[in-house]
Design a protein around this motif. Structure first.
Motif, mmCIF file in Angstrom:
data_model
loop_
_atom_site.group_PDB
_atom_site.id
_atom_site.type_symbol
_atom_site.label_atom_id
_atom_site.label_comp_id
_atom_site.label_asym_id
_atom_site.label_seq_id
_atom_site.Cartn_x
_atom_site.Cartn_y
_atom_site.Cartn_z
ATOM 1 N N ILE A 163 0.835 -1.211 0.000
ATOM 2 C CA ILE A 163 0.000 0.000 0.000
ATOM 3 C C ILE A 163 0.862 1.251 0.000
ATOM 4 O O ILE A 163 0.625 2.200 -0.759
ATOM 5 C CB ILE A 163 -0.945 -0.002 1.226
ATOM 6 N N ASP A 164 1.882 1.268 0.857
ATOM 7 C CA ASP A 164 2.757 2.449 0.976
ATOM 8 C C ASP A 164 3.397 2.801 -0.362
ATOM 9 O O ASP A 164 3.507 3.982 -0.710
ATOM 10 C CB ASP A 164 3.843 2.206 2.026
ATOM 11 N N HIS A 165 3.810 1.779 -1.113
ATOM 12 C CA HIS A 165 4.488 2.044 -2.387
ATOM 13 C C HIS A 165 3.491 2.391 -3.498
ATOM 14 O O HIS A 165 3.812 3.188 -4.377
ATOM 15 C CB HIS A 165 5.399 0.877 -2.757
ATOM 16 N N THR A 174 -6.604 4.775 -1.575
ATOM 17 C CA THR A 174 -6.905 4.585 -0.149
ATOM 18 C C THR A 174 -7.231 3.124 0.091
ATOM 19 O O THR A 174 -8.081 2.535 -0.593
ATOM 20 C CB THR A 174 -8.110 5.446 0.301
ATOM 21 N N ALA A 175 -6.532 2.550 1.028
ATOM 22 C CA ALA A 175 -6.773 1.168 1.441
ATOM 23 C C ALA A 175 -6.077 0.970 2.772
ATOM 24 O O ALA A 175 -5.154 1.710 3.115
ATOM 25 C CB ALA A 175 -6.238 0.186 0.401
ATOM 26 N N SER A 176 -6.513 -0.032 3.495
ATOM 27 C CA SER A 176 -5.894 -0.369 4.779
ATOM 28 C C SER A 176 -5.554 -1.847 4.768
ATOM 29 O O SER A 176 -6.337 -2.675 4.271
ATOM 30 C CB SER A 176 -6.855 -0.054 5.925
ATOM 31 N N ALA A 184 -7.749 -8.675 -2.725
ATOM 32 C CA ALA A 184 -8.421 -8.423 -4.006
ATOM 33 C C ALA A 184 -8.286 -6.966 -4.420
ATOM 34 O O ALA A 184 -8.071 -6.653 -5.594
ATOM 35 C CB ALA A 184 -9.891 -8.808 -3.903
ATOM 36 N N THR A 185 -8.372 -6.056 -3.444
ATOM 37 C CA THR A 185 -8.236 -4.626 -3.726
ATOM 38 C C THR A 185 -6.853 -4.324 -4.293
ATOM 39 O O THR A 185 -6.713 -3.594 -5.285
ATOM 40 C CB THR A 185 -8.459 -3.791 -2.439
ATOM 41 N N LEU A 186 -5.840 -4.893 -3.637
ATOM 42 C CA LEU A 186 -4.465 -4.647 -4.088
ATOM 43 C C LEU A 186 -4.206 -5.289 -5.446
ATOM 44 O O LEU A 186 -3.545 -4.687 -6.303
ATOM 45 C CB LEU A 186 -3.465 -5.151 -3.047
ATOM 46 N N LEU A 187 -4.710 -6.491 -5.658
ATOM 47 C CA LEU A 187 -4.535 -7.142 -6.965
ATOM 48 C C LEU A 187 -5.122 -6.291 -8.079
ATOM 49 O O LEU A 187 -4.511 -6.119 -9.131
ATOM 50 C CB LEU A 187 -5.203 -8.524 -6.965
ATOM 51 N N ALA A 188 -6.303 -5.750 -7.842
ATOM 52 C CA ALA A 188 -6.953 -4.920 -8.863
ATOM 53 C C ALA A 188 -6.148 -3.657 -9.136
ATOM 54 O O ALA A 188 -5.973 -3.249 -10.296
ATOM 55 C CB ALA A 188 -8.366 -4.561 -8.416
#
Length: 199
Positions: A163-165, A174-176, A184-188
């Motif tokens: 997330i940081d990168h 925005t994500a936690s 799934a959010t990060l993959l997308a």
């Protein structure tokens, strides 16, 4: 007349200097920039005896562009051995051209799914050149390095570092790491950013 001949001689000597178009290293990188990777490879091989570090870095990049990842890994390793890193792994001994080598080497590690090495090498590049841009293929720049870091951290299940990168690339993201669907959010998001890595 003698003065005129001396002036012509000086011009001819200057035209053969290291920054000129007749410099074999300049020619090799120009071929690389033009996408003539096989020709660039041959030129880099030809200058191995006079400029090992730059030749190995060039061979690493050309073989990577030619989809020979193991050969690229070998050449980048050889480049790093010519001028080894100091003990703190941050300070390069005298030739900073190795930063371009470490950028390529980070991509190679990522392609080989050796994510910790990709992370270490990518961080090295950004410590040395925070606004990194590969001068011989300007499509490859800081955001490609950041995305390599984000994807590598994701693959190691370090979602917060991922997330940081991503946020360094897209400040609106925005994500936690504690979100229920974070994977799934990060993959997308990584898929949406995937065009930044053009190697």
């Amino acid at each position: 007349m003698k003065t005129k001949l001396l002036a012509i001689g000086a011009i001819l000597l200057a035209s053969c200097g290291p920054g000129s178009d007749t410099d074999p290293l300049v020619q090799a990188w120009q071929l690389f920039s033009d996408g003539k990777y096989a020709d660039a490879h041959a030129e880099f091989v030809a200058i191995l005896s006079v400029d090992e570090t730059n030749a190995y870095v060039g061979l690493g990049w050309t073989t990577m562009k030619m989809d020979s990842i193991n050969a690229a890994d070998k050449y980048f390793t050889m480049a790093s051995n010519v001028l080894p890193l100091a003990a703190d792994s941050i300070t390069l001994l005298p030739n900073d051209s190795l930063v371009h080598g470490y950028a390529g080497w980070a991509f190679v590690a990522w392609l080989k799914e050796d994510y910790q090495k990709a992370i270490d090498r990518a961080h090295f590049v950004l410590r040395k050149e925070p606004e990194f841009k590969f001068e011989f293929d300007t499509k490859i720049a800081k955001n490609a390095i950041l995305l390599t870091l984000a994807e590598s951290y994701f693959s190691l299940s370090n979602y917060q570092a991922c997330i940081d990168h991503i946020k360094l690339i897209d400040t609106s993201f925005t994500a936690s790491a504690g979100d229920a669907n974070i994977k799934a959010t990060l993959l997308a998001k990584l898929e949406a950013l995937s065009g930044l890595i053009v190697i």
